[in-house]
Design a protein around this motif. Structure first.
Motif, PDB file in Angstrom:
ATOM      1  N   GLU A   2      21.893  39.414 -26.908  1.00 52.51           N
ATOM      2  CA  GLU A   2      22.719  38.205 -26.970  1.00 52.51           C
ATOM      3  C   GLU A   2      22.243  37.130 -26.018  1.00 52.51           C
ATOM      4  N   ASN A   3      21.503  37.500 -24.976  1.00 51.55           N
ATOM      5  CA  ASN A   3      21.064  36.525 -23.983  1.00 51.55           C
ATOM      6  C   ASN A   3      19.944  35.623 -24.486  1.00 51.55           C
ATOM      7  N   VAL A   4      19.311  35.967 -25.605  1.00 53.60           N
ATOM      8  CA  VAL A   4      18.186  35.159 -26.085  1.00 53.60           C
ATOM      9  C   VAL A   4      18.471  34.537 -27.447  1.00 53.60           C
ATOM     10  N   ILE A   5      19.704  34.627 -27.930  1.00 50.75           N
ATOM     11  CA  ILE A   5      20.050  33.996 -29.193  1.00 50.75           C
ATOM     12  C   ILE A   5      20.705  32.651 -28.909  1.00 50.75           C
ATOM     13  N   VAL A   6      20.091  31.570 -29.371  1.00 59.38           N
ATOM     14  CA  VAL A   6      20.694  30.251 -29.220  1.00 59.38           C
ATOM     15  C   VAL A   6      21.898  30.160 -30.146  1.00 59.38           C
ATOM     16  N   VAL A   7      22.988  29.607 -29.650  1.00 61.25           N
ATOM     17  CA  VAL A   7      24.232  29.581 -30.411  1.00 61.25           C
ATOM     18  C   VAL A   7      24.044  28.923 -31.772  1.00 61.25           C
ATOM     19  N   SER A   8      23.281  27.838 -31.817  1.00 58.42           N
ATOM     20  CA  SER A   8      23.077  27.129 -33.082  1.00 58.42           C
ATOM     21  C   SER A   8      22.307  27.964 -34.101  1.00 58.42           C
ATOM     22  N   GLU A   9      21.585  28.992 -33.631  1.00 58.47           N
ATOM     23  CA  GLU A   9      20.816  29.846 -34.533  1.00 58.47           C
ATOM     24  C   GLU A   9      21.522  31.172 -34.812  1.00 58.47           C
ATOM     25  N   ALA A  10      22.663  31.411 -34.169  1.00 60.10           N
ATOM     26  CA  ALA A  10      23.402  32.647 -34.365  1.00 60.10           C
ATOM     27  C   ALA A  10      24.174  32.594 -35.676  1.00 60.10           C
ATOM     28  N   ASN A  11      24.585  33.758 -36.142  1.00 61.69           N
ATOM     29  CA  ASN A  11      25.397  33.767 -37.358  1.00 61.69           C
ATOM     30  C   ASN A  11      26.845  33.397 -37.019  1.00 61.69           C
ATOM     31  N   ASP A  12      27.666  33.245 -38.049  1.00 65.75           N
ATOM     32  CA  ASP A  12      29.028  32.758 -37.859  1.00 65.75           C
ATOM     33  C   ASP A  12      29.837  33.668 -36.944  1.00 65.75           C
ATOM     34  N   VAL A  13      29.670  34.971 -37.082  1.00 66.16           N
ATOM     35  CA  VAL A  13      30.427  35.917 -36.262  1.00 66.16           C
ATOM     36  C   VAL A  13      30.016  35.803 -34.800  1.00 66.16           C
ATOM     37  N   GLU A  14      28.720  35.731 -34.551  1.00 68.19           N
ATOM     38  CA  GLU A  14      28.222  35.622 -33.177  1.00 68.19           C
ATOM     39  C   GLU A  14      28.676  34.317 -32.531  1.00 68.19           C
ATOM     40  N   ARG A  15      28.653  33.226 -33.289  1.00 71.55           N
ATOM     41  CA  ARG A  15      29.128  31.943 -32.746  1.00 71.55           C
ATOM     42  C   ARG A  15      30.616  32.009 -32.428  1.00 71.55           C
ATOM     43  N   ALA A  16      31.384  32.588 -33.333  1.00 70.04           N
ATOM     44  CA  ALA A  16      32.829  32.682 -33.112  1.00 70.04           C
ATOM     45  C   ALA A  16      33.138  33.501 -31.872  1.00 70.04           C
ATOM     46  N   VAL A  17      32.412  34.598 -31.678  1.00 75.37           N
ATOM     47  CA  VAL A  17      32.616  35.444 -30.490  1.00 75.37           C
ATOM     48  C   VAL A  17      32.257  34.664 -29.231  1.00 75.37           C
ATOM     49  N   PHE A  18      31.151  33.933 -29.272  1.00 76.15           N
ATOM     50  CA  PHE A  18      30.723  33.143 -28.115  1.00 76.15           C
ATOM     51  C   PHE A  18      31.768  32.089 -27.765  1.00 76.15           C
ATOM     52  N   TYR A  19      32.246  31.335 -28.753  1.00 77.88           N
ATOM     53  CA  TYR A  19      33.244  30.298 -28.494  1.00 77.88           C
ATOM     54  C   TYR A  19      34.529  30.910 -27.938  1.00 77.88           C
ATOM     55  N   LYS A  20      34.943  32.041 -28.523  1.00 79.83           N
ATOM     56  CA  LYS A  20      36.156  32.716 -28.056  1.00 79.83           C
ATOM     57  C   LYS A  20      36.019  33.129 -26.603  1.00 79.83           C
TER      58      LYS A  20
END
Length: 229
Positions: free
Chosen positions: A3-21
């Motif tokens: 997770e430390n090397v995935i840019v939020v804009s390139e993550a999938n919807d679930v990963e982005r939602a988890v990050f924002y949460k």
């Protein structure tokens, strides 16, 4: 992928939602922690010491310097690879915010209807923060162009604050209004960065950045409301 090397804009919807949460939960935790620490300091720190913080220009300059140095250390820790160090960084920043807010909140609370003024400032701040956040996510606009204005405005503001502390002049209402605009621009910029530039493992650092902008906004909204009393 870590997770430390995935840019939020390139993550999938679930990963982005988890990050924002996680990011906004940590912002909420930082705000609640600030309230707890501030409440403790207001009860534990002698009134004489708080008054010295307000009245002595060299003490206030020392506090500004401590805040600046602490902010650098806190930010460095908050973006460390170690999760424990990230939380240490966020904790340090909450503590130094509580210290620097101590005199202004003391003044506000001893005023007539002071608690109501603080509450009004908090409500306005949260509504503005929510509105500015919504602008970024709904318009999907890149606000990175604000960076230069924020950096220049920040240095100019710091210079004026230091000069005001040294020479004892009041920066006035319009300075507070300008700082509300600067804090609002910072929230737009930081939210845009969180949406497009951060990595999914950087939610603690992202929360610190947003918390810093929210507290700057709260400080000057409170100053504006206090100036009307």
């Amino acid at each position: 992928m870590n997770e430390n090397v995935i840019v939020v804009s390139e993550a999938n919807d679930v990963e982005r939602a988890v990050f924002y949460k996680k990011t906004y939960i940590h912002v909420a935790i930082a705000i609640l922690s600030f309230m707890v620490v501030e409440g403790f300091l207001l009860r534990a720190v002698p009134v004489e010491l708080i008054q010295q913080m307000m009245g002595g220009k060299f003490i206030w300059l020392f506090i500004i310097g401590l805040f600046w140095l602490g902010s650098i250390v806190a930010n460095k820790f908050a973006f460390s690879l170690s999760k424990n160090m990230q939380y240490v960084g966020l904790g340090i920043y909450v503590l130094i915010e509580a210290i620097i807010f101590l005199p202004v909140l003391y003044i506000a609370l001893v005023m007539s209807d002071g608690a109501a003024v603080v509450q009004q400032a908090a409500i306005i701040t949260l509504f503005m923060f929510g509105g500015l956040t919504a602008v970024v996510f709904l318009t999907k606009k890149d606000f990175s162009f604000l960076r230069t204005a924020i950096v220049v405005g920040g240095f100019v503001a710091l210079g004026l604050i230091v000069a005001g502390a040294i020479f004892g002049f009041n920066l006035g209402l319009w300075f507070s209004v300008a700082m509300v605009a600067l804090a609002s621009a910072s929230i737009l910029y930081q939210t845009s960065q969180i949406k497009d530039k951060y990595h999914t493992g950087q939610y603690v650092g992202a929360a610190l950045q947003l918390f810093a902008s929210v507290m700057l906004l709260f400080w000057y909204i409170l100053r504006i409301l206090m100036s009307r009393r």
